[in-house]
Scaffold this motif. Structure first.
Motif, PDB file in Angstrom:
ATOM      1  N   LYS A  47       0.845  -1.196   0.000  1.00 45.07           N
ATOM      2  CA  LYS A  47       0.000   0.000   0.000  1.00 45.07           C
ATOM      3  C   LYS A  47       0.881   1.246   0.000  1.00 45.07           C
ATOM      4  O   LYS A  47       1.988   1.245   0.539  1.00 45.07           O
ATOM      5  N   LYS A  48       0.358   2.325  -0.605  1.00 49.17           N
ATOM      6  CA  LYS A  48       1.166   3.529  -0.801  1.00 49.17           C
ATOM      7  C   LYS A  48       0.457   4.759  -0.232  1.00 49.17           C
ATOM      8  O   LYS A  48      -0.733   4.967  -0.473  1.00 49.17           O
ATOM      9  N   VAL A  49       1.244   5.557   0.498  1.00 49.70           N
ATOM     10  CA  VAL A  49       0.778   6.843   1.012  1.00 49.70           C
ATOM     11  C   VAL A  49       1.600   7.934   0.328  1.00 49.70           C
ATOM     12  O   VAL A  49       2.829   7.940   0.430  1.00 49.70           O
ATOM     13  N   LEU A  50       0.929   8.827  -0.373  1.00 53.27           N
ATOM     14  CA  LEU A  50       1.621   9.937  -1.027  1.00 53.27           C
ATOM     15  C   LEU A  50       1.400  11.193  -0.182  1.00 53.27           C
ATOM     16  O   LEU A  50       0.260  11.603   0.045  1.00 53.27           O
ATOM     17  N   VAL A  51       2.493  11.768   0.306  1.00 54.57           N
ATOM     18  CA  VAL A  51       2.429  12.997   1.102  1.00 54.57           C
ATOM     19  C   VAL A  51       3.057  14.112   0.276  1.00 54.57           C
ATOM     20  O   VAL A  51       4.239  14.041  -0.076  1.00 54.57           O
ATOM     21  N   ALA A  52       2.268  15.124  -0.044  1.00 54.94           N
ATOM     22  CA  ALA A  52       2.723  16.172  -0.964  1.00 54.94           C
ATOM     23  C   ALA A  52       2.918  17.499  -0.240  1.00 54.94           C
ATOM     24  O   ALA A  52       2.135  17.868   0.638  1.00 54.94           O
ATOM     25  N   ALA A  53       3.982  18.192  -0.629  1.00 53.18           N
ATOM     26  CA  ALA A  53       4.200  19.582  -0.212  1.00 53.18           C
ATOM     27  C   ALA A  53       4.752  20.318  -1.429  1.00 53.18           C
ATOM     28  O   ALA A  53       5.808  19.943  -1.946  1.00 53.18           O
ATOM     29  N   HIS A  54       4.052  21.331  -1.887  1.00 57.99           N
ATOM     30  CA  HIS A  54       4.520  21.993  -3.110  1.00 57.99           C
ATOM     31  C   HIS A  54       5.681  22.932  -2.808  1.00 57.99           C
ATOM     32  O   HIS A  54       5.720  23.603  -1.776  1.00 57.99           O
ATOM     33  N   MET A  55       6.650  22.943  -3.725  1.00 57.45           N
ATOM     34  CA  MET A  55       7.866  23.736  -3.530  1.00 57.45           C
ATOM     35  C   MET A  55       7.832  25.061  -4.273  1.00 57.45           C
ATOM     36  O   MET A  55       8.705  25.914  -4.055  1.00 57.45           O
ATOM     37  N   ASP A  56       6.864  25.267  -5.159  1.00 58.52           N
ATOM     38  CA  ASP A  56       6.803  26.532  -5.891  1.00 58.52           C
ATOM     39  C   ASP A  56       6.185  27.619  -5.026  1.00 58.52           C
ATOM     40  O   ASP A  56       5.634  27.353  -3.956  1.00 58.52           O
ATOM     41  N   GLU A  57       6.291  28.851  -5.491  1.00 56.67           N
ATOM     42  CA  GLU A  57       5.773  30.011  -4.765  1.00 56.67           C
ATOM     43  C   GLU A  57       5.059  30.938  -5.744  1.00 56.67           C
ATOM     44  O   GLU A  57       5.376  30.966  -6.938  1.00 56.67           O
ATOM     45  N   ILE A  58       4.088  31.698  -5.247  1.00 60.87           N
ATOM     46  CA  ILE A  58       3.444  32.682  -6.113  1.00 60.87           C
ATOM     47  C   ILE A  58       4.502  33.662  -6.617  1.00 60.87           C
ATOM     48  O   ILE A  58       5.357  34.119  -5.861  1.00 60.87           O
ATOM     49  N   SER A  59       4.444  33.965  -7.902  1.00 56.56           N
ATOM     50  CA  SER A  59       5.517  34.713  -8.551  1.00 56.56           C
ATOM     51  C   SER A  59       4.944  35.515  -9.714  1.00 56.56           C
ATOM     52  O   SER A  59       3.725  35.700  -9.823  1.00 56.56           O
ATOM     53  N   ALA A 189       7.187  10.806  -0.398  1.00 56.16           N
ATOM     54  CA  ALA A 189       7.169  12.244  -0.139  1.00 56.16           C
ATOM     55  C   ALA A 189       7.316  12.951  -1.484  1.00 56.16           C
ATOM     56  O   ALA A 189       8.351  12.838  -2.140  1.00 56.16           O
ATOM     57  N   ALA A 190       6.269  13.635  -1.894  1.00 55.38           N
ATOM     58  CA  ALA A 190       6.268  14.317  -3.189  1.00 55.38           C
ATOM     59  C   ALA A 190       6.412  15.816  -2.964  1.00 55.38           C
ATOM     60  O   ALA A 190       5.516  16.454  -2.404  1.00 55.38           O
ATOM     61  N   PHE A 191       7.552  16.349  -3.362  1.00 55.17           N
ATOM     62  CA  PHE A 191       7.759  17.793  -3.341  1.00 55.17           C
ATOM     63  C   PHE A 191       7.347  18.289  -4.724  1.00 55.17           C
ATOM     64  O   PHE A 191       8.075  18.104  -5.705  1.00 55.17           O
ATOM     65  N   THR A 192       6.163  18.867  -4.797  1.00 57.09           N
ATOM     66  CA  THR A 192       5.510  19.069  -6.090  1.00 57.09           C
ATOM     67  C   THR A 192       5.772  20.457  -6.668  1.00 57.09           C
ATOM     68  O   THR A 192       6.110  21.405  -5.958  1.00 57.09           O
ATOM     69  N   VAL A 193       5.573  20.549  -7.973  1.00 58.03           N
ATOM     70  CA  VAL A 193       5.769  21.791  -8.719  1.00 58.03           C
ATOM     71  C   VAL A 193       4.417  22.347  -9.159  1.00 58.03           C
ATOM     72  O   VAL A 193       3.403  21.647  -9.169  1.00 58.03           O
ATOM     73  N   LEU A 217       0.251  18.709   2.483  1.00 59.44           N
ATOM     74  CA  LEU A 217       0.644  19.670   3.508  1.00 59.44           C
ATOM     75  C   LEU A 217       0.662  21.056   2.890  1.00 59.44           C
ATOM     76  O   LEU A 217       1.334  21.283   1.886  1.00 59.44           O
ATOM     77  N   ASP A 218      -0.055  21.986   3.494  1.00 58.22           N
ATOM     78  CA  ASP A 218      -0.096  23.342   2.958  1.00 58.22           C
ATOM     79  C   ASP A 218      -0.517  24.294   4.072  1.00 58.22           C
ATOM     80  O   ASP A 218      -0.818  23.868   5.188  1.00 58.22           O
ATOM     81  N   VAL A 219      -0.537  25.567   3.747  1.00 58.80           N
ATOM     82  CA  VAL A 219      -0.954  26.587   4.706  1.00 58.80           C
ATOM     83  C   VAL A 219      -2.428  26.907   4.485  1.00 58.80           C
ATOM     84  O   VAL A 219      -3.033  26.486   3.500  1.00 58.80           O
ATOM     85  N   THR A 220      -2.997  27.657   5.411  1.00 56.37           N
ATOM     86  CA  THR A 220      -4.364  28.126   5.228  1.00 56.37           C
ATOM     87  C   THR A 220      -4.491  29.519   5.820  1.00 56.37           C
ATOM     88  O   THR A 220      -3.516  30.103   6.300  1.00 56.37           O
ATOM     89  N   MET A 221      -5.691  30.044   5.792  1.00 57.49           N
ATOM     90  CA  MET A 221      -5.937  31.413   6.211  1.00 57.49           C
ATOM     91  C   MET A 221      -6.283  31.464   7.696  1.00 57.49           C
ATOM     92  O   MET A 221      -7.143  30.722   8.170  1.00 57.49           O
ATOM     93  N   ALA A 222      -5.586  32.323   8.434  1.00 61.94           N
ATOM     94  CA  ALA A 222      -5.952  32.628   9.817  1.00 61.94           C
ATOM     95  C   ALA A 222      -6.511  34.050   9.816  1.00 61.94           C
ATOM     96  O   ALA A 222      -5.762  35.022   9.791  1.00 61.94           O
ATOM     97  N   TYR A 223      -7.828  34.148   9.832  1.00 57.94           N
ATOM     98  CA  TYR A 223      -8.469  35.460   9.717  1.00 57.94           C
ATOM     99  C   TYR A 223      -9.010  35.907  11.076  1.00 57.94           C
ATOM    100  O   TYR A 223     -10.089  36.471  11.186  1.00 57.94           O
ATOM    101  N   ASP A 224      -8.239  35.653  12.128  1.00 61.74           N
ATOM    102  CA  ASP A 224      -8.619  36.123  13.465  1.00 61.74           C
ATOM    103  C   ASP A 224      -8.065  37.536  13.648  1.00 61.74           C
ATOM    104  O   ASP A 224      -7.161  37.785  14.447  1.00 61.74           O
TER     105      ASP A 224
END
Length: 296
Positions: A47-59, A189-193, A217-224
């Protein structure tokens, strides 16, 4: 990792850094044709678990150089135009060149112009160089990233590209923690583009790996923040990790949400549930592009 440039489609420098960090920690490492890093920690079953974190940035990307050397650009990813005024950037041409974003000065705006929301197309980049030098070093299609140092600010940090370099850091450190551990399933572990322009790397990775389970894995909005109504907050800074329930592109599998909640409760990890009605993360790519879908 925040200072290393990685515009969507131009992730070469951040990819090199990640490979150097990850290579000693995993059983195998591959690059696919899109440029994703796929780092394998072998498990005891198939069995396979794919954990992704993107490495690109808004540009940004250069679209035009005018007769005076001012640079026009398009965005790579979503920007709030209000944040662009006086933003320092780096144009990655034949050399890395510092520039600053400008627009029509408020002193010469009409009353109507002052009351309008700015648009991305209102802005240009001034490098301080003569037009001949700009055209020698910069070409249409060159990527542009923001110029910003990471600083500590109270109990927080402030930097460009925390979306999503904080998750890249977490995924690297997870592999480090698992280095001498046995795991039940293969962990990829997928470091995605190119996440910021449509989850493109995650789609390719999921299609090639065909995982049983997916975690992005990613960020989200903290609107407090001042002026926010309670129902608008989404998540609060300092009140625990956010477990996504849905966003504008994904309804997360209820089994994965329940699993994450149970793990957090078992280990006394503070968490909050995230329901965001817009935007999207690599979760959507993992869900949709595994051959039979995956639990994500």
């Amino acid at each position: 990792t925040c200072r290393i440039p990685g515009a969507p489609g131009y992730e070469q420098r951040i990819r090199k850094f990640i490979i150097e960090q990850v290579q000693p920690l995993v059983d195998d490492i591959q690059l696919d044709a899109m440029g994703n890093i796929l780092a394998l920690k072998k498990g005891k079953t198939d069995k396979k678990v794919l954990v992704a974190a993107h490495m690109d940035e808004i540009s940004f990307m250069v679209t035009h150089i005018d007769e005076n050397g001012f640079i026009r650009f398009t965005t790579l990813g979503g920007f709030d135009p209000k944040t662009l005024t006086a933003q320092r950037v780096i144009i990655h041409g034949k050399e890395d060149i510092i520039g600053v974003m400008g627009t029509k000065p408020i002193h010469v705006m009409t009353a109507e112009e002052r009351n309008k929301m700015p648009k991305n197309t209102d802005f240009f980049i001034d490098t301080g160089l003569p037009v001949e030098k700009v055209k020698e070093l910069v070409a249409i299609g060159n990527p542009i990233t923001r110029e910003r140092s990471l600083i500590e600010m109270g109990d927080c940090v402030n930097a460009k590209s925390l979306d999503n370099r904080v998750s890249v850091f977490i995924l690297i450190e997870t592999l480090r923690a698992l280095q001498d551990q046995e795991v039940p399933y293969d962990i990829i572990a997928a470091f995605t583009v190119q996440e910021e322009v449509g989850l493109r790397g995650a789609m390719t990775a999921a299609s090639g790996i065909d995982p049983d389970f997916g975690i992005a894995l990613d960020v989200t909005m903290a609107y407090d923040l001042p002026g926010a109504a309670n129902h608008e907050i989404v998540s609060k800074l300092g009140e625990g990790t956010a477990i996504k329930v849905m966003d504008g592109m994904t309804i997360c599998d209820y089994r994965m949400v329940a699993f994450m909640k149970s793990v957090a409760e078992k280990h006394d990890i503070d968490y909050q549930l995230e329901v965001l009605t817009a935007g999207g993360t690599d979760t959507a790519g993992l869900q949709r592009y595994a051959k039979g879908g995956c639990i994500a």
